[in-house]
Each structure stands twice: as C-alpha cells, then as structure tokens.
Design a protein around this motif. Structure first.
Motif, PDB file in Angstrom:
ATOM      1  N   VAL A  23       0.838  -1.197   0.000  1.00  0.00           N
ATOM      2  CA  VAL A  23       0.000   0.000   0.000  1.00  0.00           C
ATOM      3  C   VAL A  23       0.876   1.251   0.000  1.00  0.00           C
ATOM      4  O   VAL A  23       1.849   1.335   0.768  1.00  0.00           O
ATOM      5  N   ASP A  24       0.559   2.210  -0.860  1.00  0.00           N
ATOM      6  CA  ASP A  24       1.290   3.473  -0.929  1.00  0.00           C
ATOM      7  C   ASP A  24       0.787   4.380   0.200  1.00  0.00           C
ATOM      8  O   ASP A  24      -0.217   5.091   0.054  1.00  0.00           O
ATOM      9  N   LEU A  25       1.481   4.365   1.331  1.00  0.00           N
ATOM     10  CA  LEU A  25       1.024   5.117   2.490  1.00  0.00           C
ATOM     11  C   LEU A  25       1.121   6.628   2.279  1.00  0.00           C
ATOM     12  O   LEU A  25       0.357   7.392   2.889  1.00  0.00           O
ATOM     13  N   GLN A  26       2.037   7.089   1.425  1.00  0.00           N
ATOM     14  CA  GLN A  26       2.111   8.515   1.133  1.00  0.00           C
ATOM     15  C   GLN A  26       0.859   8.980   0.399  1.00  0.00           C
ATOM     16  O   GLN A  26       0.303  10.046   0.686  1.00  0.00           O
ATOM     17  N   ALA A  27       0.394   8.142  -0.548  1.00  0.00           N
ATOM     18  CA  ALA A  27      -0.835   8.482  -1.262  1.00  0.00           C
ATOM     19  C   ALA A  27      -2.033   8.442  -0.316  1.00  0.00           C
ATOM     20  O   ALA A  27      -2.942   9.281  -0.407  1.00  0.00           O
ATOM     21  N   VAL A  28      -2.023   7.483   0.606  1.00  0.00           N
ATOM     22  CA  VAL A  28      -3.106   7.397   1.597  1.00  0.00           C
ATOM     23  C   VAL A  28      -3.126   8.657   2.457  1.00  0.00           C
ATOM     24  O   VAL A  28      -4.201   9.207   2.740  1.00  0.00           O
ATOM     25  N   ALA A  29      -1.933   9.136   2.862  1.00  0.00           N
ATOM     26  CA  ALA A  29      -1.848  10.346   3.685  1.00  0.00           C
ATOM     27  C   ALA A  29      -2.442  11.545   2.958  1.00  0.00           C
ATOM     28  O   ALA A  29      -3.180  12.343   3.554  1.00  0.00           O
ATOM     29  N   ARG A  37       2.049   9.677  11.093  1.00  0.00           N
ATOM     30  CA  ARG A  37       2.392   8.252  11.176  1.00  0.00           C
ATOM     31  C   ARG A  37       2.436   7.627   9.787  1.00  0.00           C
ATOM     32  O   ARG A  37       3.274   6.769   9.504  1.00  0.00           O
ATOM     33  N   LEU A  38       1.524   8.045   8.927  1.00  0.00           N
ATOM     34  CA  LEU A  38       1.496   7.502   7.571  1.00  0.00           C
ATOM     35  C   LEU A  38       2.705   7.957   6.767  1.00  0.00           C
ATOM     36  O   LEU A  38       3.309   7.170   6.024  1.00  0.00           O
ATOM     37  N   ASP A  39       3.045   9.241   6.906  1.00  0.00           N
ATOM     38  CA  ASP A  39       4.136   9.813   6.120  1.00  0.00           C
ATOM     39  C   ASP A  39       4.844  10.877   6.958  1.00  0.00           C
ATOM     40  O   ASP A  39       4.416  12.030   7.000  1.00  0.00           O
ATOM     41  N   PRO A  40       5.939  10.514   7.632  1.00  0.00           N
ATOM     42  CA  PRO A  40       6.650  11.475   8.488  1.00  0.00           C
ATOM     43  C   PRO A  40       7.126  12.714   7.736  1.00  0.00           C
ATOM     44  O   PRO A  40       7.318  13.774   8.344  1.00  0.00           O
ATOM     45  N   ALA A  41       7.313  12.606   6.424  1.00  0.00           N
ATOM     46  CA  ALA A  41       7.773  13.752   5.625  1.00  0.00           C
ATOM     47  C   ALA A  41       6.608  14.487   4.968  1.00  0.00           C
ATOM     48  O   ALA A  41       6.797  15.235   4.011  1.00  0.00           O
ATOM     49  N   PHE A  42       5.420  14.294   5.479  1.00  0.00           N
ATOM     50  CA  PHE A  42       4.227  14.891   4.877  1.00  0.00           C
ATOM     51  C   PHE A  42       4.376  16.409   4.786  1.00  0.00           C
ATOM     52  O   PHE A  42       4.742  17.076   5.761  1.00  0.00           O
ATOM     53  N   ASN A  43       4.097  16.973   3.602  1.00  0.00           N
ATOM     54  CA  ASN A  43       4.219  18.409   3.368  1.00  0.00           C
ATOM     55  C   ASN A  43       2.831  19.034   3.364  1.00  0.00           C
ATOM     56  O   ASN A  43       2.074  18.893   2.407  1.00  0.00           O
TER      57      ASN A  43
END
Length: 525
Positions: A246-252, A397-403
């Motif tokens: 699963v692409d967690l960055q896309a989920v985020a 949690r899904l993407d620590p680098a979330f922008n």
C-alpha cells in the motif's frame, strides 16, 4: 423515587473517590466534610467510570476541550474507553428482531453470536444477508435509553449547582458543555443518524477516492442499523499495509484532503477520524467507518475562521483578538495583555515554512493562551480543532515527511475562488440590498426622532433590564476597579437628560468631588 436513589448513589460516589469536600461545597454533604480543593484528575476519571455510560461519554467530551483544561486533565480523561461487557446474545436477538420487525432468519443467512465490539450505548455483530452480502448490525443496548435520560437529568442538576457555587467550575461553562453533550448523546442514541451522516459525507468524499458504508434503510432505525461491511486492511495495522504494498504517502494525501475539504467545503465532517475508523480497502481506495461522532461547521463560523486566517496573515493582532472575543462571548479581559500575547504567538510561527508546521505544537500554544485568558471556544470549533489534531497525528504516522503546504495550496485556491465567484458576490449584494431596504423603511421613524429632538431638545434613552443587571454585576465584582465610572456617568447623564444649566453645574461639581475623593481613598488604601 428511582431518581432520588440514583442521586444518593452519585453523592456516595463523590465520597468514595475522596471528594466529600466537593460534595459539601455543592450542598449535598455535611459542612464538616472538609474544604473544597481541586479534585485530582485520576480520581475524577475513576468517578466518571463508576457513574456509567453518561459519565464516560461526558469525560470523552471534556477530553476534547484543551481550551478549558490543561494537559494533565486532557491526558487523564483521554484514558476513558467506552468498552463494557457485551450483552448476551439471548438478550440481543429479541431486541434486534423487535427493531427490524421480523425473525433474524427472515433477513440474515448468518448472524454471529459474539459481538465484534461492545460499547456503553450499542454493540456490533457481523452478519450475512440472504443474498450473501457481508454486513454489520449495530444494536442499541436494551434499556439504555431510560438510564441515559435519568443520568443526564441528574448531571444537569449537578452542573447548575456547581456553576452557582464554585467559581472555578463556572469558568468551564457547564451549561454550554452539557448542551453539546446532550446533542452528541442524543445523536449517538439514534442509530439512524449514523447512516444519514455516512451517506451525506460519503457522497461528498467519493470523488476523492474515499468510500463510506451503504445502509440497509428498510432495516435501520433509531435502535438498530444494518450497514455494509467494508473489507480491507485496518489503518491501525500499518506494517501489514506496507507488506501488502500500500502506498502510504498516497493514503496520507487522500486522508488529509478528505478531512480538510469536508470541514471547509462540506461543513459536515467525521469528528473522530482516528486509525480505528479508517480502512485501507482492497481496491486501493480509503474507507471511513463509524459516523457516530460528526461535526458541523456552519458558513458563518467558516467565514470567521477565514477572517481569523487573514488577520494572522496580515499581522492584524487586534483582528485576531476580536474574533477570539466573539467566540468567547466577549468576556472581561486585559485587552492590551491579550494582544501582546497574541502578537508573540503569531511571531513564533509566522516565518516557519509550511512544510515544517507542526499543528500539535501550535495548538498547544493556542490552548495555553486561551486557558490563561479564560477564553473558551464554542463547542463546534473545539471539535474542529480536536479533529484536525487527530488527523495530523495520523498523517504524520502515515508519512513522516508529509508536506502540509502541498495539501493546503489547492484548498486555499478553491476557497478564494468560491468567495470571489459570481454566485457568492450576488448573495452578498442581495444581503446589502436587504439591509439598505430595511434602512429605507426605517427612514420615517429616524426623521421623526430627529424632528422630535429639534422641537423638544430632548433625546429619548432606553436602558434594558439586562443591561442594568450586567452593570450591577460589574460593580458588585469590582466596585473600585473603575473610579471614574460614576463621575463620568454623572457628566454624561447631565449632558443628555437636561438642558438646565444649574442641574448640569451641580452634576459637574458632584462628579469632580467624587473623583477627588475616590483618588484620595485609592492612594491612601
């Protein structure tokens, strides 16, 4: 008699958890029970657990009010879990059959005897429809309605008494809190409300790739709902999701857009979007479940949020203070100190790059400032902020680098486009037209008042009973805080209510004497 017995039980519970002083302060115990001191968070949490469903639910509402309670209280109240022993299947089955109007075998090919989850209001069972579809059956616990109604009435009595007798608790606005709580509880008791919210929010989020469960409306009502069972990986198991590719960055990104857009554009949103209520579906889309907690943001409130954001962006500290004061009901505060504190807060994060913004830290500072100046947020906004905090924690949690900048930019563009669209401008023009029309219709009365003043030299003045009560309370609380109020009132009254110069001279002399006397007393006290 039953309510009287229950009331006695609640008073006994106060004593059991070391709150006899509080009970005495409320007038329910002996004056010798001790002085009132601040109750310990752990003792209050234990008390709420012992009270039962209403106590637990109320504690969960309080856990969302970081604007009223400090971190120690929020952390303690957040431990309240709405998990109770399940009602035996032998008692649940008749309740389901009574609610759907028929035998279980008439609608379900299978019905699990063991519940998937059991809470204080309802419990959930897995089942299969006759056509093979997997569903969830949520049934209200038998007899819970009478228990909730009785305890809610008693809680209101306690809250009113506490607000009248204990200033420290009055600041928490217990009446307002209980109104929000009663609405939330009533909604949770009506299991069909979950279905309506799921349908409404689901229709709005579908274009974003977010799905919600469909409901079997022929079988759903206040006491039971039957909904589609979404199959996928629970968002609580991110390791399993990674193993499944699963692409967690896309989920985020999808999750963040769903929360932001449902709040800002739809005005109705999932108010408890924690990972347990999110499912990563097999087709790659996102699933939201359990719409028992739903928030609403009316257009008026959203406009205030936009005004707040614009004031922050333009360093208009006074504008920020104005909005906060409106939300808090315009209480008495040190305005200069408030604006100074707001200026420092805004300066602390205004130059931070959006991608480095940490909402939890910003909210922590905002909540601390609100508590310091005793500025309570309206319940709907408190719920919005709590939802955003929950969402931000999960996204990290899904993407620590979330922008966050990448997600806010398109939302901001759409919001600007919406507010400057022809439809919006037309609505605003219509409002202005109506206001002008009202003013035009009032013109004869206004001219009449001017003519009356020209002929008589007198201006009619009306003071409401409410205004007099507010003024009276102000003097009772702070009789010497404004030594110039009475002299100023004498001068203004003389100028407005009299054209007689001797009267004006007497009032002026009295005002001067009072000011000199009060100044002398103030300096020598």
């Amino acid at each position: 008699m039953r309510e009287r017995d229950r009331f006695a039980q609640l008073v006994t519970l106060l004593g059991r958890h070391g709150m006899r002083g509080l009970s005495a302060k409320l007038g329910f115990g002996s004056p010798d029970d001790g002085q009132f001191v601040d109750a310990r968070p752990d003792a209050v949490v234990a008390l709420l657990r012992d009270i039962g469903p209403v106590g637990v639910k109320f504690g969960q509402i309080l856990a969302m009010r970081s604007d009223l309670l400090g971190p120690q209280w929020i952390n303690a109240l957040s431990t309240l879990q709405d998990r109770v022993p399940a009602v035996p299947f032998e008692e649940i089955a008749p309740a389901v059959e009574d609610a759907i109007g028929g035998d279980l075998d008439s609608y379900f090919s299978s019905f699990d005897r063991e519940p998937l989850a059991a809470a204080s209001i309802a419990q959930v069972h897995a089942a299969t429809m006759l056509d093979g579809r997997s569903v969830i059956v949520k049934i209200r616990r038998p007899g819970i309605g009478a228990i909730v109604d009785a305890d809610l009435r008693l809680l209101r009595r306690f809250a009113r008494t506490a607000a009248n007798r204990i200033p420290e608790l009055a600041r928490l606005k217990p009446d307002e809190l209980l109104s929000q709580f009663a609405e939330s509880l009533d909604r949770e008791m009506d299991l069909s409300a979950e279905g309506r919210s799921s349908d409404s929010i689901g229709a709005f989020l579908a274009p974003l790739g977010v799905r919600t469960a469909s409901f079997e409306w022929e079988l759903s009502g206040r006491r039971v709902n039957v909904q589609q069972r979404l199959i996928g990986t629970p968002a609580t198991d991110l390791d399993r999701a990674r193993e499944a590719g699963v692409d967690l960055q896309a989920v985020a990104r999808t999750y963040a857009q769903a929360i932001l857009r449902s709040i800002i554009f739809h005005g109705q949103f999932h108010a408890d979007p924690h990972p347990g209520n999110v499912i990563l579906l097999q087709d790659g889309s996102l699933g939201f479940i359990d719409f028992g907690a739903v928030g609403t943001l009316l257009p008026r409130r959203r406009d205030q949020l936009v005004q707040l954001a614009l004031s922050i962006a333009s360093d208009d500290v006074a504008g920020v203070a104005d909005i906060l004061m409106i939300w808090a009901g315009d209480p008495e505060v040190d305005r200069d100190r408030l604006e100074f504190a707001l200026g420092e807060l805004i300066d602390s994060f205004k130059d931070v790059v959006l991608s480095n913004v940490d909402l939890s830290k910003i909210f922590e500072q905002v909540f601390r400032l609100l508590r310091e100046f005793q500025l309570a947020l309206p319940p709907d906004l408190a719920l919005v902020l709590r939802t955003l905090l929950t969402a931000e924690g999960f996204v990290r949690r899904l993407d620590p680098a979330f922008n966050i900048a990448d997600e806010l930019a398109p939302v901001a563009r759409e919001l600007i486009a919406e507010r400057t669209s022809l439809i919006t401008l037309k609505k605003e023009a219509k409002k202005i037209g109506v206001a002008l029309a009202r003013a035009t219709l009032s013109t004869p009365e206004i001219i009449g008042q001017i003519d009356k003043f020209a002929r008589t030299g007198k201006i009619p003045v009306t003071i409401s009973a409410t205004d007099l009560q507010i003024l009276s309370r102000a003097f009772e609380k702070k009789p010497a805080s404004n030594p110039g109020v009475i002299p100023a009132a004498l001068l203004i009254s003389a100028a407005i209510l009299s054209s007689d110069w001797p009267v004006l001279a007497v009032c002026s002399a009295a005002a001067g004497a009072l000011m000199i006397l009060r100044t002398w007393i103030h300096r020598n006290s």
